[in-house]
Design an enzyme around this catalytic site. Structure first.
Site, PDB file in Angstrom:
ATOM      1  CE1 TYR A 142      63.054  86.450  44.949  1.00 13.48           C
ATOM      2  CE2 TYR A 142      63.592  85.960  47.225  1.00 13.48           C
ATOM      3  CZ  TYR A 142      63.434  85.548  45.909  1.00 13.48           C
ATOM      4  OH  TYR A 142      63.668  84.238  45.577  1.00 13.48           O
ATOM      5  CE  LYS A 173      65.644  81.490  43.300  1.00 10.58           C
ATOM      6  NZ  LYS A 173      64.974  81.943  44.491  1.00 10.58           N
TER       7      LYS A 173
HETATM    8  P1  FBP Z   1      61.135  78.555  47.167  1.00 13.47           P
HETATM    9  O1  FBP Z   1      60.965  77.852  45.848  1.00 13.47           O
HETATM   10  O2  FBP Z   1      60.985  77.609  48.316  1.00 13.47           O
HETATM   11  O3  FBP Z   1      60.255  79.763  47.259  1.00 13.47           O
HETATM   12  O4  FBP Z   1      62.657  79.050  47.209  1.00 13.47           O
HETATM   13  C1  FBP Z   1      63.078  80.210  46.536  1.00 13.47           C
HETATM   14  C2  FBP Z   1      63.682  81.208  47.479  1.00 13.47           C
HETATM   15  O5  FBP Z   1      64.111  82.359  46.815  1.00 13.47           O
HETATM   16  C3  FBP Z   1      64.826  80.660  48.303  1.00 13.47           C
HETATM   17  O6  FBP Z   1      66.030  80.705  47.578  1.00 13.47           O
HETATM   18  C4  FBP Z   1      64.785  81.543  49.528  1.00 13.47           C
HETATM   19  O7  FBP Z   1      65.269  80.957  50.665  1.00 13.47           O
HETATM   20  C5  FBP Z   1      63.329  81.775  49.692  1.00 13.47           C
HETATM   21  O8  FBP Z   1      62.718  81.620  48.435  1.00 13.47           O
HETATM   22  C6  FBP Z   1      63.047  83.136  50.228  1.00 13.47           C
HETATM   23  O9  FBP Z   1      61.686  83.271  50.340  1.00 13.47           O
HETATM   24  P2  FBP Z   1      60.995  84.506  51.040  1.00 13.47           P
HETATM   25  O10 FBP Z   1      62.042  85.519  51.384  1.00 13.47           O
HETATM   26  O11 FBP Z   1      60.021  84.998  50.035  1.00 13.47           O
HETATM   27  O12 FBP Z   1      60.332  83.950  52.238  1.00 13.47           O
END
Ligand code: FBP
Length: 250
Positions: A142, A173
């Site tokens: 991310y 992911k």
């Molecule tokens: P979601 O499908 O609810 O987006 O979950 C994916 C995920 O990567 C989770 O594993 C993690 O807790 C969350 O999104 C983190 O989201 P962000 O940091 O973007 O708020």
């Protein structure tokens, strides 16, 4: 190449993500979704190929479900209570994850954060240990930080995918970039590293989310890791069945 068969079915992945209690807090877990047993039962009934948990929930709730649904443990985590550049540090070892029954491990890297070096290094060490044990490693990549103006932009999403490949992740992911075409570019950038969609915040109507899943499957992703778009809905099982249909028979 690491064998992914313990966390995939026919090469496809459908993961129920549930690490939000740590990442976002219980406000993000409405109604029944605050109960880990509800989520584990949903993962089984919805025929997910794995459930994603942090170690605490795995330790206290997973034992009776061990032979019913494969487990992926998220090895690092952070809360939303800290301001500033994102840093998520390791809070569970590969050894502990294996002891808890994990079939794979995951780790988030906030590429672009001023702390990215810490996460890149931790990820590499985890990967070395996990691969020694034959365990797949999933990189939640991310991009986030001062220089990252739009983490859903095609360029940044492709970059995230490529970071996964360069690091040796088995699965990456990544966030959705808005279309089948740009997601396909990210899949191409990931090369032999498999790609799954990171679900994202709940859409207003489930159909919008189905379109996203359809697009990423058309873009040659192997599946999706979904949390909020499933269990923040009252009819989570019905939504799961629809997602399954798209992933496996698209
Ligand atoms: P979601 O499908 O609810 O987006 O979950 C994916 C995920 O990567 C989770 O594993 C993690 O807790 C969350 O999104 C983190 O989201 P962000 O940091 O973007 O708020």
């Amino acid at each position: 190449m690491i064998d992914l068969s313990s966390i995939t079915t026919n090469g496809k992945a459908m993961y129920l993500a549930y690490d939000h209690g740590m990442e976002h807090g219980p406000n993000d877990l409405p109604g029944k979704s605050v109960d880990p047993e509800y989520i584990l039962n949903l993962a089984i009934q919805g025929e997910y190929t794995s459930v994603i948990l942090q170690k605490g929930i795995a330790e206290k709730y997973y034992p009776p479900y061990k032979n019913k649904i494969p487990l992926i443990i998220k090895l690092n985590g952070k809360t939303r209570l800290v301001d500033g550049e994102a840093l998520s540090v390791q809070i569970c070892s590969v050894k502990e994850a294996i002891k808890l029954g994990a079939k794979a491990v995951g780790y988030t890297i906030y590429a672009g954060s001023k702390y990215e070096a810490v996460m890149l290094q931790e990820f590499s060490k985890i990967e070395e240990k996990a691969h020694r044990e034959g365990l797949p490693v999933i990189g939640w990549i991310y991009p986030r930080g001062k220089e990252v103006h739009d983490e859903n932009s095609p360029e940044i999403v492709s970059y995230a995918a490529r970071i996964g490949l360069e690091l040796g992740a088995d699965i990456v992911k990544i966030k959705y970039c808005g279309s089948k075409e740009c997601f396909n570019k990210a899949v191409i950038a990931a090369g032999k590293t498999k790609v799954v969609l990171s679900g994202g915040a709940k859409t207003d109507i489930p159909e919008d989310f189905y379109d996203i899943v359809k697009n990423v499957m058309d873009a040659d992703a192997i599946g999706a890791a979904v949390g909020r778009n499933v269990w923040q809905n009252e009819n989570a099982l019905e939504i799961s069945k629809k997602i399954k249909e798209i992933i496996f028979t698209n």
